[in-house]
Design an enzyme around this catalytic site. Structure first.
Site, PDB file in Angstrom:
ATOM      1  N   GLY A 154       0.692  -1.388  -0.038  1.00  0.00           N
ATOM      2  CA  GLY A 154      -0.078   0.086   0.144  1.00  0.00           C
ATOM      3  C   GLY A 154       0.843   1.276  -0.104  1.00  0.00           C
ATOM      4  O   GLY A 154       1.935   1.255  -0.472  1.00  0.00           O
ATOM      5  N   SER A 155       0.151   2.312   0.517  1.00  0.00           N
ATOM      6  CA  SER A 155       0.950   3.445   0.481  1.00  0.00           C
ATOM      7  C   SER A 155       2.026   3.751   1.307  1.00  0.00           C
ATOM      8  O   SER A 155       2.352   2.833   2.471  1.00  0.00           O
ATOM      9  CB  SER A 155      -0.027   4.659   0.877  1.00  0.00           C
ATOM     10  OG  SER A 155      -0.466   4.401   2.217  1.00  0.00           O
ATOM     11  N   GLY A 157       2.881   1.946   5.315  1.00  0.00           N
ATOM     12  CA  GLY A 157       4.145   1.547   5.807  1.00  0.00           C
ATOM     13  C   GLY A 157       4.702   1.929   6.829  1.00  0.00           C
ATOM     14  O   GLY A 157       5.333   1.381   7.695  1.00  0.00           O
ATOM     15  N   GLU A 179       5.974  -3.339   0.767  1.00  0.00           N
ATOM     16  CA  GLU A 179       5.495  -3.168  -0.798  1.00  0.00           C
ATOM     17  C   GLU A 179       4.923  -1.686  -0.850  1.00  0.00           C
ATOM     18  O   GLU A 179       3.747  -1.822  -0.976  1.00  0.00           O
ATOM     19  CB  GLU A 179       4.955  -4.183  -1.427  1.00  0.00           C
ATOM     20  CG  GLU A 179       5.624  -5.435  -1.589  1.00  0.00           C
ATOM     21  CD  GLU A 179       6.831  -5.497  -2.577  1.00  0.00           C
ATOM     22  OE1 GLU A 179       6.902  -4.687  -3.466  1.00  0.00           O
ATOM     23  OE2 GLU A 179       7.585  -6.649  -2.568  1.00  0.00           O
ATOM     24  N   CYS A 229       1.210   1.013  -8.894  1.00  0.00           N
ATOM     25  CA  CYS A 229       2.456   1.374  -8.017  1.00  0.00           C
ATOM     26  C   CYS A 229       3.668   1.412  -8.890  1.00  0.00           C
ATOM     27  O   CYS A 229       4.505   2.468  -8.621  1.00  0.00           O
ATOM     28  CB  CYS A 229       3.043   0.347  -7.003  1.00  0.00           C
ATOM     29  SG  CYS A 229       3.220  -1.412  -7.640  1.00  0.00           S
TER      30      CYS A 229
HETATM   31  P1  NAD Z   1      -3.531   2.171   1.286  1.00  0.00           P
HETATM   32  O1  NAD Z   1      -1.973   2.318   1.950  1.00  0.00           O
HETATM   33  O2  NAD Z   1      -4.583   3.147   1.487  1.00  0.00           O
HETATM   34  O3  NAD Z   1      -4.126   0.932   1.886  1.00  0.00           O
HETATM   35  C1  NAD Z   1      -3.388  -0.268   1.615  1.00  0.00           C
HETATM   36  C2  NAD Z   1      -3.767  -1.446   2.828  1.00  0.00           C
HETATM   37  O4  NAD Z   1      -3.266  -1.198   3.850  1.00  0.00           O
HETATM   38  C3  NAD Z   1      -5.532  -1.562   2.689  1.00  0.00           C
HETATM   39  O5  NAD Z   1      -5.645  -2.969   2.988  1.00  0.00           O
HETATM   40  C4  NAD Z   1      -5.586  -0.687   4.062  1.00  0.00           C
HETATM   41  O6  NAD Z   1      -6.820  -0.835   4.796  1.00  0.00           O
HETATM   42  C5  NAD Z   1      -4.480  -1.088   4.886  1.00  0.00           C
HETATM   43  N1  NAD Z   1      -3.823   0.083   5.867  1.00  0.00           N
HETATM   44  C6  NAD Z   1      -3.817   1.082   5.767  1.00  0.00           C
HETATM   45  N2  NAD Z   1      -3.246   1.490   7.106  1.00  0.00           N
HETATM   46  C7  NAD Z   1      -2.869   0.748   7.700  1.00  0.00           C
HETATM   47  C8  NAD Z   1      -2.610   0.437   9.169  1.00  0.00           C
HETATM   48  N3  NAD Z   1      -2.037   1.570   9.738  1.00  0.00           N
HETATM   49  N4  NAD Z   1      -2.289  -0.500   9.620  1.00  0.00           N
HETATM   50  C9  NAD Z   1      -2.799  -1.625   9.026  1.00  0.00           C
HETATM   51  N5  NAD Z   1      -3.104  -1.839   7.670  1.00  0.00           N
HETATM   52  C10 NAD Z   1      -3.521  -0.663   7.070  1.00  0.00           C
HETATM   53  O7  NAD Z   1      -3.086   2.066   0.031  1.00  0.00           O
HETATM   54  P2  NAD Z   1      -4.285   1.876  -1.305  1.00  0.00           P
HETATM   55  O8  NAD Z   1      -4.620   3.290  -1.673  1.00  0.00           O
HETATM   56  O9  NAD Z   1      -5.242   0.821  -1.175  1.00  0.00           O
HETATM   57  O10 NAD Z   1      -3.237   1.539  -2.685  1.00  0.00           O
HETATM   58  C11 NAD Z   1      -2.459   2.486  -3.418  1.00  0.00           C
HETATM   59  C12 NAD Z   1      -1.112   2.703  -2.722  1.00  0.00           C
HETATM   60  O11 NAD Z   1      -0.515   1.217  -2.694  1.00  0.00           O
HETATM   61  C13 NAD Z   1      -0.139   3.268  -3.573  1.00  0.00           C
HETATM   62  O12 NAD Z   1       0.705   4.241  -2.742  1.00  0.00           O
HETATM   63  C14 NAD Z   1       0.611   2.323  -4.484  1.00  0.00           C
HETATM   64  O13 NAD Z   1       1.797   2.707  -4.918  1.00  0.00           O
HETATM   65  C15 NAD Z   1       0.793   1.320  -3.374  1.00  0.00           C
HETATM   66  N6  NAD Z   1       0.879  -0.149  -4.091  1.00  0.00           N
HETATM   67  C16 NAD Z   1       2.468  -0.528  -3.659  1.00  0.00           C
HETATM   68  C17 NAD Z   1       2.682  -1.764  -4.747  1.00  0.00           C
HETATM   69  C18 NAD Z   1       3.808  -2.294  -4.376  1.00  0.00           C
HETATM   70  O14 NAD Z   1       4.102  -3.721  -4.764  1.00  0.00           O
HETATM   71  N7  NAD Z   1       5.097  -1.721  -4.206  1.00  0.00           N
HETATM   72  C19 NAD Z   1       1.621  -2.398  -5.158  1.00  0.00           C
HETATM   73  C20 NAD Z   1       0.247  -1.877  -5.240  1.00  0.00           C
HETATM   74  C21 NAD Z   1       0.088  -0.747  -4.561  1.00  0.00           C
END
Ligand code: NAD
Length: 505
Positions: free
Chosen positions: A239-240, A244, A261, A295
């Site tokens: 995720g974002s 992370g 990731e 991503c």
């Molecule tokens: P997001 O960070 O909003 O959410 C991702 C996941 O994390 C969701 O399931 C969310 O509920 C969970 N989450 C969020 N905060 C959390 C916390 N504090 N504790 C535990 N879980 C938590 O991301 P998004 O909007 O769904 O996706 C887009 C982002 O993901 C972009 O930044 C993109 O670059 C990244 N991404 C990275 C990869 C990679 O492989 N590097 C792949 C896909 C997406």
């Protein structure tokens, strides 16, 4: 804009779920699955309570105690069967990906194909979890390493690859002898239900033990419970960068393992010798494909000043031919943004870029404002410098173009962002290509030559450096993150020589 009726999308979602074997019943619960195609609801899903999550982790931990001793090639059987079921249900799952994430069908099918590919890879891997034997310095001794299953893997995934990221983690984790608890994005709960049903079917078909996989649904609080539970040996979170930063330290505080990731801010250098026909195709797919919501989407173009005008003219001409709209319509290449927040973030970034002296060459505007969905024309923005907005990841189709004069300058600009996921160079100059891939070249986890930044294959390890989190998933030896390593010394002599020649008599 001509969009389908919300009822039609609801029907398609329900039918695809049923074909995948999901036991859906009547819609209930507080979690709302939406379709970005129309901006309307698809159905509701039950959110997992804290007790549900605890029970899921307990069951996965219990199952692990048996699963870890099943020989790895036998563990591969469940993944082989999953791959077969994914092949049978490729269109159903792709349909759900389009409905929930808004991807055009060929990209949605590509995502499902990645799942099938990783299953094949994992089945092969189930006979190749190799440890090394090292030369011992002591006579009559054998020194070796063995790889053992790790435990419960908590998978937290993002909305934009709602099924592939789960499969990269789960297929590898299962052959490695781990069990999985998955918290998908709260924006894509239906694709997750379908995947969970297919894996349950696969486990049943091959007679695997129950409890290998559990699905928990909800938002941040559900993810946090996985993050904080000491029974979850590895938290694999996609995720974002913001997510992370919250997850990494919490898992580290309990000495758990994490595989992060996170976001990218991917750049491509275009050198004077580049084949511009090829470069334009690679750039347009990477920057505008998936409406800029990968991503690995291309966000920064670093182009030699001698070819900048020509290249930008060609990209903007290509952008103007892109059909934006309902992803189910033939010929559409750019579907919707996921929601209104994504649209707002895009507009805020464009405003900042203009304030920093940038010029929007084309795109950026909303298309079809008479509905609650958010379709935009991909934007191409020429920037005078790499200002703060360019250094951030905005998860939308904005491509910032910057110019360079010397190759060292291009590399420095390329690396001058906090993220380090994917990168590419378009050049026919071998020296430049090799330098880009060398230790003093691109600082990303993925560095490509004469292809764009997106569209990785599963055979390589996937992930990035710096703020991208440092994790690696999928192919190569990424499986090692899902196992624990033991170093073993066996003395088969009748002497007891000590290492480093130490005497103790
Ligand atoms: P997001 O960070 O909003 O959410 C991702 C996941 O994390 C969701 O399931 C969310 O509920 C969970 N989450 C969020 N905060 C959390 C916390 N504090 N504790 C535990 N879980 C938590 O991301 P998004 O909007 O769904 O996706 C887009 C982002 O993901 C972009 O930044 C993109 O670059 C990244 N991404 C990275 C990869 C990679 O492989 N590097 C792949 C896909 C997406």
């Amino acid at each position: 804009m001509n969009l389908p009726a919300p009822e039609e999308l609801r029907r398609r979602a329900e039918e695809a779920l049923i074909r995948c074997g999901a036991d859906i019943g009547a819609p209930s619960g507080a979690l709302v699955a939406r379709s970005p195609i129309t901006g309307t609801d698809l159905r509701t899903v039950v959110t997992s309570s804290a007790d549900d999550v605890d029970a899921a982790i307990s069951a996965a931990h219990e199952a692990f105690l048996t699963w870890r001793s099943v020989p790895a090639p036998q563990r591969g059987a469940v993944v082989r069967r999953l791959g077969q079921l994914l092949t049978e249900h490729e269109r159903d799952l792709a349909e759900l990906v389009t409905l929930e994430a808004g991807k055009i069908p060929s990209e949605a099918r590509g995502e499902v194909q990645e799942m099938i590919d990783i299953c094949e890879f994992a089945v092969g891997l189930s006979r190749q979890l190799y440890g090394r034997t090292m030369a011992s310095e002591r006579p009559g001794h054998r020194l070796m390493e063995t790889w053992h299953p790790l435990g419960v893997v908590g998978v937290i995934s993002a909305f934009n690859f709602p099924v592939a990221v789960w499969s990269w983690n789960t297929a590898i984790a299962l052959v490695c002898g781990d069990t999985v608890v998955w918290k998908p994005s709260e924006k894509t709960p239906l694709t997750a239900i379908a995947c969970d049903a297919l894996l349950a079917q696969a486990a049943h078909d091959v007679g695997a033990p129950t409890g290998l996989h559990a699905l928990v649904q909800g938002s941040v609080d559900v993810g946090e419970q996985l993050v904080d539970d000491a029974r979850v040996a590895l938290v694999s979170a996609t995720g974002s960068v913001r997510m992370g930063r919250a997850v990494g330290p919490r898992v580290a505080a309990r000495f758990g393992k994490s595989l992060l990731e996170l976001g990218g801010n991917n750049g491509a250098v275009v050198a004077p010798s580049a084949d511009l026909d090829l470069a334009v195709r690679g750039i347009v797919f990477s920057a505008a494909g998936t409406a800029g919501q990968r991503c690995t989407s291309l966000r920064r173009l670093i182009v030699h000043s001698s070819i900048a005008d020509e290249l930008l003219n060609r990209i903007s001409a290509a952008y103007r031919t892109l059909t934006v709209g309902n992803p189910f319509d033939d010929g559409v290449l750019v579907g919707p943004l996921v929601d209104s927040q994504a649209f707002d973030a895009m507009q805020t970034a464009l405003d900042k870029a203009r304030a920093d002296g940038g010029t929007v060459i084309c795109g950026g505007e909303r298309r079809g404002t008479d509905n609650p969905a958010y379709y935009v024309s991909p934007a191409l923005v020429r920037m005078p410098a790499q200002t703060s907005v360019v250094r951030e990841e905005t998860f939308a189709p904005i491509l910032y173009a910057l110019t360079y004069d010397t190759f060292d300058q291009a590399i420095a600009m390329h690396n001058e962002v906090p993220q380090g996921l994917s990168s590419s160079i378009f050049t026919t100059d071998q020296r430049e290509a090799e330098r880009f891939l060398a230790a003093d070249g691109s600082d990303c986890g993925i560095a490509n030559v004469n292809i764009g930044t997106s569209g990785a294959e599963i055979g390589g390890a996937f992930g990035g450096e710096k703020d991208t989190g440092g994790g690696r998933e999928s192919g190569s030896d990424a499986w090692k993150a899902y196992m624990r390593r033991a170093t073993n010394t066996v003395n088969y002599s009748d002497q007891l020589p000590l290492a480093q020649g130490v005497e103790f008599t």
